[in-house]
Motif scaffolding. Structure first.
Motif, PDB file in Angstrom:
ATOM      1  N   HIS A 169      -9.837   2.784   3.419  1.00 55.72           N
ATOM      2  CA  HIS A 169     -10.772   3.898   3.313  1.00 55.72           C
ATOM      3  C   HIS A 169     -11.688   3.589   2.129  1.00 55.72           C
ATOM      4  CE1 HIS A 169     -12.417   7.886   3.195  1.00 55.72           C
ATOM      5  NE2 HIS A 169     -12.018   8.032   1.951  1.00 55.72           N
ATOM      6  N   ARG A 170     -12.953   3.299   2.450  1.00 54.60           N
ATOM      7  CA  ARG A 170     -13.871   3.000   1.360  1.00 54.60           C
ATOM      8  C   ARG A 170     -14.235   4.279   0.634  1.00 54.60           C
ATOM      9  NH1 ARG A 170     -19.735   2.702   2.195  1.00 54.60           N
ATOM     10  NH2 ARG A 170     -19.426   4.767   1.325  1.00 54.60           N
ATOM     11  N   ILE A 171     -14.145   4.252  -0.666  1.00 53.30           N
ATOM     12  CA  ILE A 171     -14.499   5.436  -1.457  1.00 53.30           C
ATOM     13  C   ILE A 171     -15.898   5.258  -2.035  1.00 53.30           C
ATOM     14  CG2 ILE A 171     -13.848   6.868  -3.432  1.00 53.30           C
ATOM     15  CD1 ILE A 171     -10.926   6.203  -2.794  1.00 53.30           C
ATOM     16  N   GLY A 172     -16.068   4.305  -2.948  1.00 51.68           N
ATOM     17  CA  GLY A 172     -17.383   4.104  -3.557  1.00 51.68           C
ATOM     18  C   GLY A 172     -17.952   2.735  -3.243  1.00 51.68           C
ATOM     19  N   THR A 173     -19.273   2.647  -3.287  1.00 50.49           N
ATOM     20  CA  THR A 173     -19.936   1.350  -3.107  1.00 50.49           C
ATOM     21  C   THR A 173     -21.191   1.364  -3.962  1.00 50.49           C
ATOM     22  OG1 THR A 173     -20.768  -0.222  -1.463  1.00 50.49           O
ATOM     23  CG2 THR A 173     -21.279   2.091  -1.085  1.00 50.49           C
ATOM     24  N   THR A 174     -21.842   0.205  -4.091  1.00 51.20           N
ATOM     25  CA  THR A 174     -23.045   0.204  -4.924  1.00 51.20           C
ATOM     26  C   THR A 174     -24.268   0.564  -4.086  1.00 51.20           C
ATOM     27  OG1 THR A 174     -24.460  -1.063  -6.398  1.00 51.20           O
ATOM     28  CG2 THR A 174     -23.333  -2.299  -4.653  1.00 51.20           C
TER      29      THR A 174
ATOM     30  N   GLN B 106     -16.995  -2.195  -4.947  1.00 51.46           N
ATOM     31  CA  GLN B 106     -16.449  -1.137  -4.093  1.00 51.46           C
ATOM     32  C   GLN B 106     -15.158  -0.608  -4.675  1.00 51.46           C
ATOM     33  OE1 GLN B 106     -15.681  -2.461  -0.085  1.00 51.46           O
ATOM     34  NE2 GLN B 106     -17.845  -2.744   0.341  1.00 51.46           N
ATOM     35  N   THR B 107     -14.901   0.676  -4.397  1.00 52.00           N
ATOM     36  CA  THR B 107     -13.543   1.191  -4.551  1.00 52.00           C
ATOM     37  C   THR B 107     -13.029   1.498  -3.144  1.00 52.00           C
ATOM     38  OG1 THR B 107     -14.570   3.322  -5.054  1.00 52.00           O
ATOM     39  CG2 THR B 107     -13.622   2.124  -6.896  1.00 52.00           C
ATOM     40  N   LEU B 108     -11.786   1.100  -2.913  1.00 52.65           N
ATOM     41  CA  LEU B 108     -11.182   1.241  -1.583  1.00 52.65           C
ATOM     42  C   LEU B 108      -9.783   1.799  -1.739  1.00 52.65           C
ATOM     43  CD1 LEU B 108     -11.578  -2.369  -0.182  1.00 52.65           C
ATOM     44  CD2 LEU B 108     -12.603  -0.362   0.880  1.00 52.65           C
TER      45      LEU B 108
ATOM     46  N   PRO C  17       0.828  -1.198   0.000  1.00 54.07           N
ATOM     47  CA  PRO C  17       0.000   0.000   0.000  1.00 54.07           C
ATOM     48  C   PRO C  17       0.871   1.261   0.000  1.00 54.07           C
ATOM     49  CG  PRO C  17      -0.703  -1.582   1.677  1.00 54.07           C
ATOM     50  CD  PRO C  17       0.614  -2.064   1.154  1.00 54.07           C
ATOM     51  N   PRO C  18       0.353   2.423  -0.441  1.00 54.74           N
ATOM     52  CA  PRO C  18      -1.053   2.605  -0.796  1.00 54.74           C
ATOM     53  C   PRO C  18      -1.340   2.261  -2.255  1.00 54.74           C
ATOM     54  CG  PRO C  18       0.099   4.698  -0.926  1.00 54.74           C
ATOM     55  CD  PRO C  18       1.114   3.680  -0.473  1.00 54.74           C
ATOM     56  N   TYR C  19      -2.556   1.786  -2.496  1.00 55.12           N
ATOM     57  CA  TYR C  19      -3.068   1.620  -3.854  1.00 55.12           C
ATOM     58  C   TYR C  19      -4.590   1.702  -3.822  1.00 55.12           C
ATOM     59  CZ  TYR C  19      -2.993  -3.275  -2.150  1.00 55.12           C
ATOM     60  OH  TYR C  19      -3.118  -4.416  -1.400  1.00 55.12           O
ATOM     61  N   LEU C  20      -5.136   1.958  -5.014  1.00 53.59           N
ATOM     62  CA  LEU C  20      -6.589   2.028  -5.130  1.00 53.59           C
ATOM     63  C   LEU C  20      -7.082   0.677  -5.612  1.00 53.59           C
ATOM     64  CD1 LEU C  20      -9.206   3.742  -5.123  1.00 53.59           C
ATOM     65  CD2 LEU C  20      -8.716   4.299  -7.516  1.00 53.59           C
TER      66      LEU C  20
ATOM     67  N   LEU D 290     -15.251  -3.173   5.539  1.00 55.08           N
ATOM     68  CA  LEU D 290     -13.823  -3.008   5.815  1.00 55.08           C
ATOM     69  C   LEU D 290     -13.542  -1.672   6.468  1.00 55.08           C
ATOM     70  CD1 LEU D 290     -11.469  -4.122   2.930  1.00 55.08           C
ATOM     71  CD2 LEU D 290     -11.598  -4.921   5.290  1.00 55.08           C
ATOM     72  N   ASP D 291     -14.312  -0.671   6.053  1.00 59.83           N
ATOM     73  CA  ASP D 291     -14.122   0.662   6.608  1.00 59.83           C
ATOM     74  C   ASP D 291     -15.358   0.980   7.444  1.00 59.83           C
ATOM     75  OD1 ASP D 291     -13.941   3.329   7.164  1.00 59.83           O
ATOM     76  OD2 ASP D 291     -13.652   3.985   5.086  1.00 59.83           O
ATOM     77  N   ALA D 292     -15.244   0.781   8.745  1.00 56.11           N
ATOM     78  CA  ALA D 292     -16.405   0.944   9.627  1.00 56.11           C
ATOM     79  C   ALA D 292     -16.893   2.387   9.664  1.00 56.11           C
ATOM     80  CB  ALA D 292     -16.051   0.475  11.041  1.00 56.11           C
ATOM     81  N   ASP D 293     -16.022   3.324   9.286  1.00 55.71           N
ATOM     82  CA  ASP D 293     -16.406   4.744   9.336  1.00 55.71           C
ATOM     83  C   ASP D 293     -17.112   5.220   8.073  1.00 55.71           C
ATOM     84  OD1 ASP D 293     -15.102   4.815  11.734  1.00 55.71           O
ATOM     85  OD2 ASP D 293     -13.194   5.449  10.847  1.00 55.71           O
ATOM     86  N   ALA D 294     -17.122   4.377   7.025  1.00 52.10           N
ATOM     87  CA  ALA D 294     -17.700   4.840   5.755  1.00 52.10           C
ATOM     88  C   ALA D 294     -19.196   5.061   5.908  1.00 52.10           C
ATOM     89  CB  ALA D 294     -17.435   3.811   4.661  1.00 52.10           C
TER      90      ALA D 294
END
Ligand code: KG4
Ligand code: ZN
Length: 365
Positions: A164-169, A153-155, A140-143, A351-355
């Motif tokens: 850090h989760r970025i996008g999800t469906t 998902q994008t993470l 890491p880091p990578y997208l 994976l990202d509980a804060d998302a």
């Protein structure tokens, strides 16, 4: 065997039972952090589920029970090791179907208890996210773009255990959209590969299908509207000729590819903004839909435009497997991130509980 291993190398048994594949593997991790697959055995349950047109949870759990012991024994034999040589046992604890998760995690706990080994209760998504560390030594880091039957998902992978989760469906997963489209066009399972094969014979420009979320500021995905649009066109045309089916498949595949590329492009913006300039070097893709040639080509072009290297693990390690679970276990073991024997299964485990949930997101987010 154990004596021949380099000093500081760990051996981890991985067990995967979260959905419709039963898998066991043994992976070695050297003191330099490099991994090696010693065995990786996957048994698909498709034949048992095929008559029902989708995965039946009770059948899945039963099928895991029936073959897991045998697969673990085969994975150890192929690796040329016994339980006594292992450093840890890792089993998927979530997310996934609860019955299957219980089967695999209890097997892992029993082995840990009987042989005095540390247990790692693995998040299946983390295992997908870390696989490139095993296959390419990428750190890491990578997208990460994860596109499977259950997840889209994008993470931003910032480190082991730091996502850090970025996008999800907000509705269907991408693989699920392929599978449902295949079903409504009468193509059967496996849906994704069938749609791709038919699309190769079709004209993508014949139908003007929607490109969901295109250009939207928030980085999320949506596929339900597109699926409905395909259904409507199919109903208007019924009965469908082979050419109609091929053209609908081609149109659907072109629409999802355009949508995914656009959404990942947005995720690249957000990942770059979160990291210091120039820190993002790789775009990584995993999950069964990574097998789609058209999608891979689109992602390769996007990566090139954005100055990123595209990394896609070999397809057998993109889809569900035991080696990725063993590797996630080995990585966590190296950081002493091990679990107690009362670790619970977690059918939902972001994976990202804060998302924040995406607006309108259903249970799959
Ligand atoms: O990762 P995976 O093997 O299993 C999980 O869902 O966890 O992904 C399976 C999904 C299915 O929805 C399948 O239709 C899709 O990946 N898939 C594809 C292709 N191969 C598999 N979708 C589009 N094109 C493909 N060539
Ligand atoms: Zn998976």
């Amino acid at each position: 065997m154990a004596q021949d291993r380099p000093a500081g190398e760990t051996l981890t048994l991985g067990i995967e039972t979260s959905c419709d594949e039963t898998a066991a593997a043994v992976v070695a991790r050297g003191p330099d952090g490099r991994g090696r697959i010693l065995s990786n055995i996957v048994r698909s349950q498709w034949e048992q589920h095929r008559p029902f047109g989708g995965v039946v949870p009770e059948i899945a759990a039963r099928a895991h029970v029936e073959c897991l012991d045998e697969l673990i024994a085969a994975a150890l034999a192929e690796a040329g090791v016994g339980f006594k040589d292992l450093s840890a046992v890792a089993a998927t604890a979530g997310p996934g179907l609860v019955g299957g998760l219980i089967v695999g995690l209890i097997a892992g706990k029993a082995i840990a208890l009987a042989h005095g080994l540390p247990l790692v209760a693995v998040n299946h998504l983390e295992a997908h996210a870390l696989t490139v560390g095993l296959t390419e030594g990428l750190r890491p880091p990578y997208l990460m773009l994860l596109v499977s039957g259950g997840h889209t998902q994008t993470l931003l992978v910032e480190g082991v255990g730091r996502y850090h989760r970025i996008g999800t469906t907000i509705d269907d997963a991408l693989g699920e959209a392929f599978d449902k489209t295949a079903k409504l066009l009468g193509l059967g399972l496996p849906g994704g590969p069938n749609v791709e094969q038919w699309a190769a014979k079709g004209d993508a420009s014949r139908f003007d299908l929607p490109r969901p979320m295109l250009g939207r500021e928030e980085p999320h995905f949506s596929f339900a509207g597109l699926k409905t649009a395909v259904r409507q066109r199919a109903l208007e045309l019924a009965p469908l000729s082979d050419q109609d089916v091929a053209d609908l498949c081609a149109g659907f595949q072109a629409a999802v590819t355009a949508a995914v590329i656009d959404r990942v492009g947005r995720a690249v913006d957000l990942a770059q903004a979160r990291l210091d300039d120039g820190k993002l070097g790789h775009l990584v893709v995993a999950g069964g839909v990574a097998a789609n040639t058209r999608l891979r080509a689109g992602l390769a072009a996007l990566a090139e435009r954005r100055g990123l290297i595209l990394s896609v693990p070999p397809i057998g390690l993109c889809t569900d497997n035991g080696a990725m679970i063993a590797w996630a276990g080995a990585e966590r073991l190296a950081l002493r991130l091990i679990d107690d024997l009362d670790a619970p299964v977690r059918p939902r485990w972001p994976l990202d509980a804060d998302a924040a949930p995406a607006i309108g997101a259903g249970v799959k987010a």
